[in-house]
Design a protein around this motif. Structure first.
Motif, PDB file in Angstrom:
ATOM      1  N   LYS A  89      -2.641   5.712   3.963  1.00  0.00           N
ATOM      2  CA  LYS A  89      -2.271   4.203   3.500  1.00  0.00           C
ATOM      3  C   LYS A  89      -2.168   3.549   4.595  1.00  0.00           C
ATOM      4  CE  LYS A  89       1.966   5.994   2.686  1.00  0.00           C
ATOM      5  NZ  LYS A  89       1.497   7.411   2.783  1.00  0.00           N
ATOM      6  N   VAL A 115       0.822  -1.184   0.037  1.00  0.00           N
ATOM      7  CA  VAL A 115       0.270  -0.190   0.022  1.00  0.00           C
ATOM      8  C   VAL A 115       0.903   1.301  -0.099  1.00  0.00           C
ATOM      9  CG1 VAL A 115      -1.837   1.298   1.184  1.00  0.00           C
ATOM     10  CG2 VAL A 115      -1.991  -1.286   1.298  1.00  0.00           C
ATOM     11  N   MET A 116       0.968   1.925  -1.168  1.00  0.00           N
ATOM     12  CA  MET A 116       1.676   3.050  -1.055  1.00  0.00           C
ATOM     13  C   MET A 116       1.104   4.151  -1.694  1.00  0.00           C
ATOM     14  SD  MET A 116       5.226   1.020  -3.121  1.00  0.00           S
ATOM     15  CE  MET A 116       4.248   1.236  -5.050  1.00  0.00           C
ATOM     16  N   GLY A 117       1.684   5.370  -1.312  1.00  0.00           N
ATOM     17  CA  GLY A 117       1.092   6.737  -1.580  1.00  0.00           C
ATOM     18  C   GLY A 117       1.633   7.674  -1.057  1.00  0.00           C
ATOM     19  N   LYS A 118       1.276   8.959  -1.559  1.00  0.00           N
ATOM     20  CA  LYS A 118       1.824  10.284  -0.584  1.00  0.00           C
ATOM     21  C   LYS A 118       1.491  10.372   0.651  1.00  0.00           C
ATOM     22  CE  LYS A 118       1.491  15.001  -1.296  1.00  0.00           C
ATOM     23  NZ  LYS A 118       2.374  16.055  -2.116  1.00  0.00           N
ATOM     24  N   VAL A 145      -2.257  10.239   3.342  1.00  0.00           N
ATOM     25  CA  VAL A 145      -3.382   9.780   2.378  1.00  0.00           C
ATOM     26  C   VAL A 145      -4.317   8.899   3.117  1.00  0.00           C
ATOM     27  CG1 VAL A 145      -2.424  11.230   0.355  1.00  0.00           C
ATOM     28  CG2 VAL A 145      -2.309   8.560   0.624  1.00  0.00           C
TER      29      VAL A 145
END
Length: 120
Positions: A17, A9-12, A15
């Motif tokens: 995650k 689970v990736m992201g900025k 947000v």
């Protein structure tokens, strides 16, 4: 024999995650054994489940487990596996010359953390 699935689970930052990963793990846990892994020593998943996380897997709920991997612990575990001596490890890697090099080696931290996940 089926291979275990690994989902990232990736992201900025900021947000959701961690929350999404915790909910996904919780939803899968009744039917599968699930391990939630946080990198860089983060312990937010432990806070969500009100149980402290460490470098060793902790039981969170049903078939749900969690752990927090720090690069330093992963490097030490890997090198001790090779050297097979705590004393030799300390002599070679816990000194003021080599220690800063390990901290600044590009990609080393990410590589050893992924290696730990792969070994699990």
């Amino acid at each position: 024999m089926s291979l275990p699935k690994v989902t990232f689970v990736m992201g900025k930052g900021g947000v959701g995650k961690t929350t999404a990963a915790a909910l996904l793990g919780y939803a899968l846990a009744p039917n599968k054994r699930v391990l939630l892994v946080e990198l860089d020593g983060n312990v937010q998943i432990g806070r969500i489940f009100s149980k402290p996380l460490s470098y060793e897997a902790s039981h969170l709920d049903k078939q749900l487990y969690g752990l927090s991997i720090t690069p330093e612990e992963a490097i030490k575990e890997y090198l001790l596996k090779i050297l097979r001596s705590q004393r030799l490890y300390r002599m070679l890697f816990e000194n003021k010359v080599i220690s800063p090099l390990l901290q600044s080696a590009p990609g080393l931290h990410e590589g050893v953390q992924l290696g730990k996940i792969y070994n699990l």
